[in-house]
Design an enzyme around this catalytic site. Structure first.
Site, mmCIF file in Angstrom:
data_model
loop_
_atom_site.group_PDB
_atom_site.id
_atom_site.type_symbol
_atom_site.label_atom_id
_atom_site.label_comp_id
_atom_site.label_asym_id
_atom_site.label_seq_id
_atom_site.Cartn_x
_atom_site.Cartn_y
_atom_site.Cartn_z
ATOM 1 N N LYS A 62 -26.010 13.600 -77.953
ATOM 2 C CA LYS A 62 -27.386 13.537 -78.467
ATOM 3 C C LYS A 62 -27.849 12.087 -78.482
ATOM 4 C CE LYS A 62 -30.124 15.121 -82.452
ATOM 5 N NZ LYS A 62 -30.060 15.786 -83.780
ATOM 6 N N SER A 103 -30.039 20.858 -87.811
ATOM 7 C CA SER A 103 -30.309 20.446 -86.433
ATOM 8 C C SER A 103 -29.215 20.693 -85.406
ATOM 9 C CB SER A 103 -30.672 18.961 -86.408
ATOM 10 O OG SER A 103 -31.923 18.796 -87.027
ATOM 11 N N SER A 139 -33.110 19.607 -84.300
ATOM 12 C CA SER A 139 -33.508 18.545 -83.443
ATOM 13 C C SER A 139 -32.562 18.312 -82.263
ATOM 14 C CB SER A 139 -33.652 17.245 -84.233
ATOM 15 O OG SER A 139 -32.443 16.901 -84.844
#
Lengths: 424, 496, 92
Positions: free
Chosen positions: A29, A128, A104
């Protein structure tokens, strides 16, 4: 690579020759520092930022032999649940084209779902990792707070977030967790645990005698067909020997408010460092430091980030601190207490991961409050510092549904075991 | 400029201090970067992701800094509470890498202490409200002018993260002179604890709060009416960096404020900047209405439970106690005792020397001779600590009359310091060793033979001629003869 | 501290504290959104006071030097530098 806008930056970083993740590819990420590789957090503020150091979890996956294939797209600074606030465009859900992948960590989940990477790392502040895992039909784990190092993870809400693995199977996610878990001298909030964990071995599918408490408060707000899919999954577990009961947690009514006040307050402080001096966008700015900083931050941050920074500043400001921030901490303590009491009765708790199926792209952006309410099932877990896993439970007209299993503190093995039974 | 004692006019002075002290730990408070700057250090060459405030960095507390804070609390007779925590103080400034400072707020590591000062014979206890740990920001240079006129700022984060202890006093000072005495004493105590180095640039920074109140609001013992203080205007004076500077800055303020009142102008509540080079305080404009720091607990730093460290961590004998012990144990006068306890290193050195010699002899050699020569050369006792043995042998030579006091003081000691040689080496090379008797007798005979006029003068009753002959012998012996014995030998030979 | 909705002045004040410039349209939009969100947060008033113990205590590291960043690494992301310094805006 698939065409879902999964990566902000495609870049290969080879890991060690041997190790438990040898020959595996991994997506990281884009809020996790990777030395020499652009790390943007999905934001214009860091569009050109190249860290001079690795996050601890990045070092660990490289030492374990994995090869990094790219930095995965995400909601800007991890603030969002659909990956639509990214300054680099939204990511499409590979399991449900035209729909959001969740957020996210949407890029991380999509990478795994599309086969662009074997494994992925995401971060989970209020859901997330679990949210995109559920929406993309893959497995995602949020570890107990303090199990995994946050050193090098760009902070959004530091008392709530953890790095978590994403994969197509429970065993793979657990294997990745084995690699990243364990204390770190660079992170004073890590516990002295799990340096020699064997989470992968816990994915043995044996739930005979396991007691599962269904959190009724989190069923009420969910769509009917999501609940149906969720309950079918539970029936499956029951047939394998698990005992299903119902549990109610009064404190959950205030969990979303408490989460957002705490998260926004911490965010307003964690993002204060972005002022354009040590890193940030180039620009010719007039005036003194107050003017210059305000201009950089206006340019570099998107609307959701601005919204949360302002609300967080408000919640901490003189005259409001006790009403918002302090009350939110009280609510948090109450939620923790509620969960502790529930675990005296059952081994794990269960709920649908998300109350809805993945929305269509573009559908969710008008009403911020509505978006916050979508987090109702995931945020309580972060408030209570507990571990949770989202495992695919089925789908509604092709749109994935996830089952969330929550464990007691450092009870990762138990939830991994239970989730592996759902897989079968 | 010395401060005036508080006059019985209609106004009394009330001062409180906030003292920031840089700690002498090896590393910064939240990361492993060194706190030592090399000479000619490049800017931004002593940083890491943590002290630079890079995204993703996390603080980890330095145990050495906590120990130092506990020692300070112990020396100031403060309480160390059960639990102490760190908070974020949120504000924006280019010297703050994170745009918040990690500090302590409602649970500081030390509370409720005191330090006694003595001014012109009067002793007073100054209350210490609290002492807490925090991080130093970076350093700024104003490019193209002063702080008011610069068009850009150059920033160096090498200093960022250096551990600080902030010590806050009660508003107990009643004169600028008292603040100087306090700061000098505090520096001595901190230096004895080994946590502070006054020679380090920027190691001491003081902010003072000063108010003028009605004399009637202050009792004879110095205590003040709380309401009167709350109503009074308060001026904050920043940028004080020494105990002498504190006295000067505050004396200036007292004069400025009293003049303002006399001229009917009144005194504003404001912040002023002490300009040492011009000897004045200057109003700091653009000081906003009270800043809202939005303090909240730092979740990345677990709380500390170290109240038991107060018992467990030893602290050395402090300056006052040591000075008193030198007076009683070694029978030294108060001036000598003060000189010999001026720093812990001097005191330690003296006591080592005093193990081998009579206290007065040791005191003379250390306080008068050695410290004098070191001072002249801009050296410190720490520069010669490793040469204690050589120094001891020098004194032994004198004590055993192998070397005259004059030669020892004026030649050998100086060359020891300048050339770094051992005393024996110098004595041999310069031929300063005690001449043997035969040699001296030879010189005496020579002097008599070479100076018949002087001999005749002596026999005619001129004693001065004898001194001349003594001088001749001394010259021949290069000063190594003892003038008293030379005198006797001459008389003996001349009597024949 | 009252129950009345937040007004544009409040939003501007907070934007000042947070050093984020806002266009007038943003001020209006945020004022509306904040009113809803803060209204939602009101429910926290009902929460009882609950204490919680910290998880970890006394986490410290030894006072030992570790290698850090070179000057080049420290400066590598700075938009403006000069002679090894970060160059920032004036402070007056």
């Amino acid at each position: 690579m698939s065409d879902h806008n999964v990566f902000v930056t495609e870049s290969t970083v080879a890991g060690d020759d041997a190790g438990p993740l040898a020959d595996r590819t991994i997506a990281i990420k884009d809020n996790m520092s990777t030395e020499g590789v652009r790390t943007t957090c999905g934001s214009a503020m860091l569009a050109d930022y190249v860290p001079p150091y690795n996050a601890t979890v990045v070092d660990r996956v490289l030492d374990a032999g994995a090869t990094i294939v790219g930095k995965a797209n995400m909601d800007e600074f991890a603030m969002g649940g659909t990956t639509e606030t990214s300054a680099f465009g939204p990511t499409e859900n590979p399991a449900a084209p035209g729909h959001v992948p969740g957020g996210s960590s949407g890029g991380s989940a999509a990478a795994v779902a599309a086969g662009d990477a074997d494994l992925a790392l995401g971060s989970d502040t209020g859901g997330s990792v679990r949210n995109p895992a559920a929406f993309c039909g893959v497995v995602g784990i949020k570890p107990t707070y303090g199990l995994v190092s946050r050193y090098g993870i760009v902070a959004y809400a530091n008392s709530l977030e953890q790095v978590g693995p994403l994969a197509t199977t429970v065993e793979d996610a657990a294997l990745l967790l084995d690699v990243i878990a364990g204390p770190d001298d660079h992170d004073a909030t890590t516990h002295d645990r799990a340096a020699d964990s064997e989470y992968a071995a816990a994915a043995d599918g044996d739930v005979d005698g396991l007691s599962i408490g269904v959190i009724t408060d989190l069923i009420e707000g969910a769509d009917d067909d999501v609940v149906e899919t969720f309950e079918a999954s539970l029936d499956e577990l029951e047939s394998q020997g698990a005992e299903i009961t119902e549990v109610s947690l009064d404190s959950l009514e205030h969990a979303v408010q408490a989460y957002y006040v705490i998260a926004m307050s911490e965010a307003s402080s964690n993002l204060a460092r972005f002022d354009g001096v040590r890193y940030g966008p180039e620009g010719d700015r007039e005036g003194n430091w107050n003017d210059s900083f305000a201009a950089v931050r206006e340019e570099g941050f998107g609307p959701e980030v601005k919204r949360r920074i302002l609300l967080g500043t408000y919640a901490l400001s003189a005259g409001y601190h006790d009403k918002y921030y302090k009350k939110a901490q009280d609510a948090r303590a109450w939620v923790k207490q509620d969960f502790d009491e529930a675990f005296e009765e059952v081994d794990v708790l269960a709920s649908p991961t998300m109350p809805v199926t993945p929305p269509a792209l573009g559908e969710s952006l008008d009403d911020p409050l509505q978006l916050y309410l979508m987090d109702a099932n995931t945020v309580p877990v972060n408030l209570a510092n507990l571990p949770a896993i989202s495992v695919p439970a089925g789908d509604v007209d092709g749109l994935p549904v996830g089952l969330q299993l929550i464990g007691p503190k450092f009870g990762e093995e138990t939830i991994i075991r239970a989730a592996s039974a759902v897989e079968e | 400029m010395t401060a005036q004692a508080v006059e019985p006019t209609e106004h009394a002075v009330v001062i409180g201090l906030e003292v920031h002290v840089q700690l002498e730990t090896s590393t910064k408070i939240f990361c492993g970067c060194s706190t030592t700057a090399d000479d000619d250090e490049e800017p931004n060459s002593r940083t890491c992701p943590v002290c630079l405030g890079l995204p993703g960095a996390l603080p980890v507390l330095n145990e050495g800094a906590v120990e130092a804070a506990v020692k300070i609390g112990k020396a100031l007779e403060a309480d160390i509470p059960e639990r102490t925590t760190f908070h974020r103080k949120n504000y924006y400034y280019p010297d703050l890498p994170k745009n918040f400072q990690l500090t302590q707020y409602d649970a500081p590591i030390c509370q409720q202490g005191s330090l006694e000062i003595s001014v012109e014979g009067t002793r007073r206890a100054i209350g210490i409200t609290r002492a807490h740990l925090e991080e130093d920001p970076g350093s700024l240079q104003h490019k193209g002018g002063s702080i008011d006129t610069a068009d850009a700022t150059l920033i160096n984060y090498n200093r960022a993260g250096t551990p600080l202890v902030e010590i806050v006093t009660e508003p107990d000072f009643r004169s600028p002179q008292e603040t100087r005495a306090f700061l000098a004493k505090l520096e001595g105590v901190l230096e004895y604890l080994g946590v502070f180095d006054s020679t380090r640039d920027g190691s001491l920074r003081v902010d003072a709060n000063i108010s003028l109140v009605d004399s009637e609001a202050v009792d004879d013992d110095g205590s003040i009416d709380d309401d009167a203080l709350a109503d009074a205007n308060r001026t904050e004076v920043k940028n004080i960096s020494s105990h002498k500077g504190a006295e000067k800055a505050l004396a200036y303020e007292v004069t400025r404020q009293k003049n303002a009142v006399r001229r009917g102008r009144g005194v504003e509540t404001e912040t002023r900047h002490w300009d040492e080079s011009r000897g004045i305080t200057v109003s700091m404009r653009s000081k906003e209405s009270e800043a809202d720091y939005r303090y909240f607990r730092e979740a990345d730093l677990p709380p500390l439970e170290v109240s038991h460290w107060k018992e467990e961590i030893p602290i050395p004998e402090l300056p006052d106690a040591r000075r008193e012990r030198f007076e009683s144990e070694y029978g030294l006068g108060s001036e000598a005792a003060s000189k010999l306890t001026s720093t812990k290193s001097v005191a330690d050195f003296f006591e080592s020397v005093a193990e081998s010699f009579d206290a007065d002899l040791a005191a003379t050699w250390v306080a008068d001779n050695l410290l004098g020569e070191l001072n002249y050369r801009d050296m410190e006792i720490t520069d010669v600590e490793g040469r204690l043995e050589e120094f001891t042998r020098l004194i032994e030579l004198v004590d055993a009359e192998e070397l005259t006091v004059k030669n020892a003081e004026e030649i050998v000691l100086r060359e020891m310091l300048d050339e770094g040689e051992a005393p024996e080496t110098i004595v041999d090379r310069e031929g300063l060793g005690k001449a043997d008797e035969g040699e001296i007798e030879g010189f005496v005979t020579e002097a008599i033979e070479e100076n018949p006029d002087a001999v005749e003068d002596f026999h005619n009753g001129e004693d001065g001629a004898l001194n001349f002959l003594v001088g001749q012998v001394m010259q021949k012996s290069q000063g190594s003869a003892d003038p008293g014995s030379v005198n006797e030998l001459l008389r003996a030979e001349l009597a024949e | 501290m009252s129950d009345s909705p937040v007004d544009p002045e409040d939003v501007r004040h907070v934007a000042g504290l947070a050093r984020v410039d806002l266009a007038d349209t943003e001020v209006d939009e945020f004022t509306e959104q904040f009113a809803d969100i803060l209204d939602y947060f009101e429910a926290l008033d009902e929460v009882p006071e609950v204490d919680s113990e910290p998880e970890l205590v006394n986490v410290m590291r030894d006072d030992e030097v570790h290698e850090g960043l070179s000057q080049e690494e420290a400066l590598q992301n700075a938009p403006e530098t000069e002679d090894g310094y970060f160059k920032g805006p004036s402070v007056s």
